[in-house]
Every structure is written in structure tokens, then in C-alpha cells.
Motif scaffolding. Structure first.
Motif, PDB file in Angstrom:
ATOM      1  N   PHE A  15       1.480   0.251   5.318  1.00 57.76           N
ATOM      2  CA  PHE A  15       0.575  -0.900   5.407  1.00 57.76           C
ATOM      3  C   PHE A  15       0.574  -1.669   4.098  1.00 57.76           C
ATOM      4  O   PHE A  15       0.767  -2.892   4.073  1.00 57.76           O
ATOM      5  N   TYR A  16       0.360  -0.967   2.987  1.00 59.40           N
ATOM      6  CA  TYR A  16       0.312  -1.648   1.692  1.00 59.40           C
ATOM      7  C   TYR A  16       1.675  -2.225   1.316  1.00 59.40           C
ATOM      8  O   TYR A  16       1.746  -3.307   0.730  1.00 59.40           O
ATOM      9  N   SER A  17       2.747  -1.542   1.677  1.00 61.46           N
ATOM     10  CA  SER A  17       4.092  -2.068   1.405  1.00 61.46           C
ATOM     11  C   SER A  17       4.298  -3.411   2.108  1.00 61.46           C
ATOM     12  O   SER A  17       4.853  -4.344   1.519  1.00 61.46           O
ATOM     13  N   ARG A  18       3.825  -3.513   3.345  1.00 59.65           N
ATOM     14  CA  ARG A  18       3.947  -4.774   4.084  1.00 59.65           C
ATOM     15  C   ARG A  18       3.161  -5.899   3.411  1.00 59.65           C
ATOM     16  O   ARG A  18       3.478  -7.074   3.597  1.00 59.65           O
ATOM     17  N   LEU A  19       2.137  -5.541   2.639  1.00 60.53           N
ATOM     18  CA  LEU A  19       1.327  -6.548   1.942  1.00 60.53           C
ATOM     19  C   LEU A  19       1.877  -6.860   0.549  1.00 60.53           C
ATOM     20  O   LEU A  19       1.239  -7.588  -0.217  1.00 60.53           O
ATOM     21  N   GLY A  20       3.035  -6.296   0.215  1.00 54.59           N
ATOM     22  CA  GLY A  20       3.667  -6.614  -1.064  1.00 54.59           C
ATOM     23  C   GLY A  20       3.400  -5.632  -2.190  1.00 54.59           C
ATOM     24  O   GLY A  20       3.818  -5.870  -3.325  1.00 54.59           O
ATOM     25  N   PHE A  21       2.713  -4.540  -1.906  1.00 56.83           N
ATOM     26  CA  PHE A  21       2.489  -3.519  -2.936  1.00 56.83           C
ATOM     27  C   PHE A  21       3.744  -2.668  -3.055  1.00 56.83           C
ATOM     28  O   PHE A  21       4.473  -2.475  -2.083  1.00 56.83           O
ATOM     29  N   HIS A  22       3.986  -2.140  -4.259  1.00 56.93           N
ATOM     30  CA  HIS A  22       5.110  -1.219  -4.452  1.00 56.93           C
ATOM     31  C   HIS A  22       4.597   0.050  -5.123  1.00 56.93           C
ATOM     32  O   HIS A  22       3.653   0.010  -5.916  1.00 56.93           O
ATOM     33  N   ALA A  23       5.225   1.159  -4.779  1.00 57.41           N
ATOM     34  CA  ALA A  23       4.823   2.460  -5.322  1.00 57.41           C
ATOM     35  C   ALA A  23       5.180   2.524  -6.805  1.00 57.41           C
ATOM     36  O   ALA A  23       6.279   2.129  -7.209  1.00 57.41           O
ATOM     37  N   VAL A  24       4.233   3.017  -7.598  1.00 62.90           N
ATOM     38  CA  VAL A  24       4.431   3.174  -9.033  1.00 62.90           C
ATOM     39  C   VAL A  24       4.645   4.649  -9.367  1.00 62.90           C
ATOM     40  O   VAL A  24       5.519   5.003 -10.144  1.00 62.90           O
ATOM     41  N   ARG A  25       3.815   5.514  -8.764  1.00 66.51           N
ATOM     42  CA  ARG A  25       3.925   6.959  -9.016  1.00 66.51           C
ATOM     43  C   ARG A  25       3.087   7.712  -7.988  1.00 66.51           C
ATOM     44  O   ARG A  25       2.250   7.133  -7.307  1.00 66.51           O
ATOM     45  N   ASP A  26       3.345   9.001  -7.898  1.00 69.75           N
ATOM     46  CA  ASP A  26       2.520   9.876  -7.064  1.00 69.75           C
ATOM     47  C   ASP A  26       1.421  10.479  -7.922  1.00 69.75           C
ATOM     48  O   ASP A  26       1.593  10.690  -9.120  1.00 69.75           O
ATOM     49  N   SER A  27       0.306  10.758  -7.289  1.00 63.27           N
ATOM     50  CA  SER A  27      -0.812  11.418  -7.950  1.00 63.27           C
ATOM     51  C   SER A  27      -1.253  12.558  -7.025  1.00 63.27           C
ATOM     52  O   SER A  27      -1.247  12.403  -5.806  1.00 63.27           O
TER      53      SER A  27
END
Length: 152
Positions: free
Chosen positions: A125-137
């Protein structure tokens, strides 16, 4: 399904409904990606009294269809938190509308980079809104994906 969606700031009277909505989404949607003990632990963070605390510390909004709260999202500084949509309303644009409201609030507050700690479930969902993964927590065995999006 015909309904008009409005988004407004959460009020104290919404705490019970928002809590129920989040628990339903956790149990029905997030349970596909997380073990039952993780879901049970996360649910405890979203009790009605906890929601009242969030309402005081964050900019929390709710999506309303008719007279029913069908989604919620909040802004905590430059971080998007607690984005949940009623399972019956998922995939109908409620989350996108909530995120638009949160983004407007962030821009109004001078935020240039929006961060979201995403569940595994919500990453697409967030990827479709233009967010990109930075790191895992990791919080114990609970994986969260820290994602970012520039607002400039």
C-alpha cells in the motif's frame, strides 16, 4: 456499496469505535502476516484509553462513511502512525484518502520527508503511494519496515 466518505479530526467520543476498528483490522488483515501472539500484543496498544492518549499527542483523523468510522490515521511529527481501515472497506480508497489528509497536515507543519513504520501487510500500500523501504526494524519478533517519501 454507496457511501460518502468524509475525513475529520478524531474526537474523544471516537475512542471506542477507533479501537474496535483497529482490532478488527489487526485480526482480519494483519493476522495473515503476523503470528497470533504478535497480534495480541499489538492489540493492547490500541485500547480505548490508549486511543485517547494518541488523540492528545498526535494529529489523528478518522474516515467516516455514513455515521460509521471506517478508517483512521495519525501524524506524529514527521511520522505517519496507526493507519487502519475497516476490513469491509479495504481496497475502496479509504486508506489513500486518509494518507492524503495526513500528507496535507505534514506539509502544513513544514515536514519535507514523511516516514512510516509499515507493517509487512501494508508495505505494498505505502509503496503504491510512493514510499520506499529504508530499513527493517524489529520489536522482538515483530518486523516493521521503515519507509520514507519526500514531500518536496
Amino acid at each position: 456499496m454507496v457511501w460518502e466518505l468524509t475525513v475529520r479530526p478524531a474526537s474523544d467520543d471516537d475512542a471506542d469505535a477507533v479501537s474496535r476498528l483497529i482490532v478488527a483490522a489487526l485480526r482480519e488483515t494483519n493476522a495473515r502476516d503476523y503470528a497470533p501472539e504478535i497480534i495480541a500484543r499489538v492489540e493492547q496498544s490500541f485500547s480505548p484509553p490508549a486511543m485517547l492518549q494518541f488523540f492528545r499527542k498526535r494529529q489523528v483523523c478518522v474516515a467516516v462513511a455514513g455515521n460509521r468510522i471506517v478508517g483512521t490515521a495519525s501524524l506524529d511529527g514527521a511520522t505517519v502512525r496507526s493507519v487502519f481501515v475497516d476490513p469491509e472497506f479495504q481496497g475502496l480508497g479509504v486508506g489513500r484518502r486518509l494518507m492524503s489528509e495526513v500528507e496535507q497536515a505534514a506539509r502544513a507543519n513544514g515536514v519535507t520527508v514523511l516516514t512510516v513504520p509499515s507493517s509487512v501487510t501494508a508495505e505494498p500500500f505505502y509503496s503504491r503511494l510512493g514510499f520506499h523501504a529504508v530499513r527493517d526494524s524489529f520489536h522482538g519478533d515483530e518486523r516493521t519496515i521503515i519507509m520514507e517519501r519526500s514531500l518536496e
